[in-house]
Enzyme design. Sequence first.
Site, PDB file in Angstrom:
ATOM      1  N   CYS A  60      -3.429  34.505  15.451  1.00  0.00           N
ATOM      2  CA  CYS A  60      -3.044  35.456  14.403  1.00  0.00           C
ATOM      3  C   CYS A  60      -4.212  35.756  13.461  1.00  0.00           C
ATOM      4  O   CYS A  60      -4.634  34.896  12.686  1.00  0.00           O
ATOM      5  CB  CYS A  60      -1.863  34.884  13.624  1.00  0.00           C
ATOM      6  SG  CYS A  60      -1.457  35.767  12.106  1.00  0.00           S
ATOM      7  N   CYS A  63      -3.395  35.458   9.711  1.00  0.00           N
ATOM      8  CA  CYS A  63      -3.285  34.035   9.343  1.00  0.00           C
ATOM      9  C   CYS A  63      -4.668  33.462   9.061  1.00  0.00           C
ATOM     10  O   CYS A  63      -4.871  32.739   8.071  1.00  0.00           O
ATOM     11  CB  CYS A  63      -2.631  33.231  10.476  1.00  0.00           C
ATOM     12  SG  CYS A  63      -0.976  33.768  10.933  1.00  0.00           S
TER      13      CYS A  63
END
Length: 142
Positions: A60, A63
């Site tokens: 991600c 993230c």
Amino acid sequence: MKYLSVITIVIALIGSSFVWAPTNSDEEGINFETLSFEEAIQKAKKENKLIFLDAYAVWCGPCKMMDRTTFKSKKVGDVFNKNFINIKIDMEKGEGPAIARKYQVRAYPTMMLINGEGKVEKRILGAVRDTQLLTEVNDFVK
């Protein structure tokens, strides 16, 4: 002789990476504890705090961006380290898939404030900057 030079360069590069690698003691921001989810629940009950769970996936991009920016912010760290039990769990490994199912994590990053009974008090979806994260949790800060 050529191989000896290559080996020397590799050893020098590896050695220099240890010199320049950041250490945890110098870092600011959120101190994420190495706890299982159940250990975090027990600690939250004992300390009468909420858990801040960063539900992430290693692939991600947002993230990773939050790891480099929002979670490293001194002002975020000051608030979160004082008020919450902070944990990060990869939703695709270990206990992560079961937690993702239980809490219906369908996007990354998903951040949650969870009480000592395991109930979600607040859910924050998507990447946020430091000021926005602080605004999101303001009602839960003592």
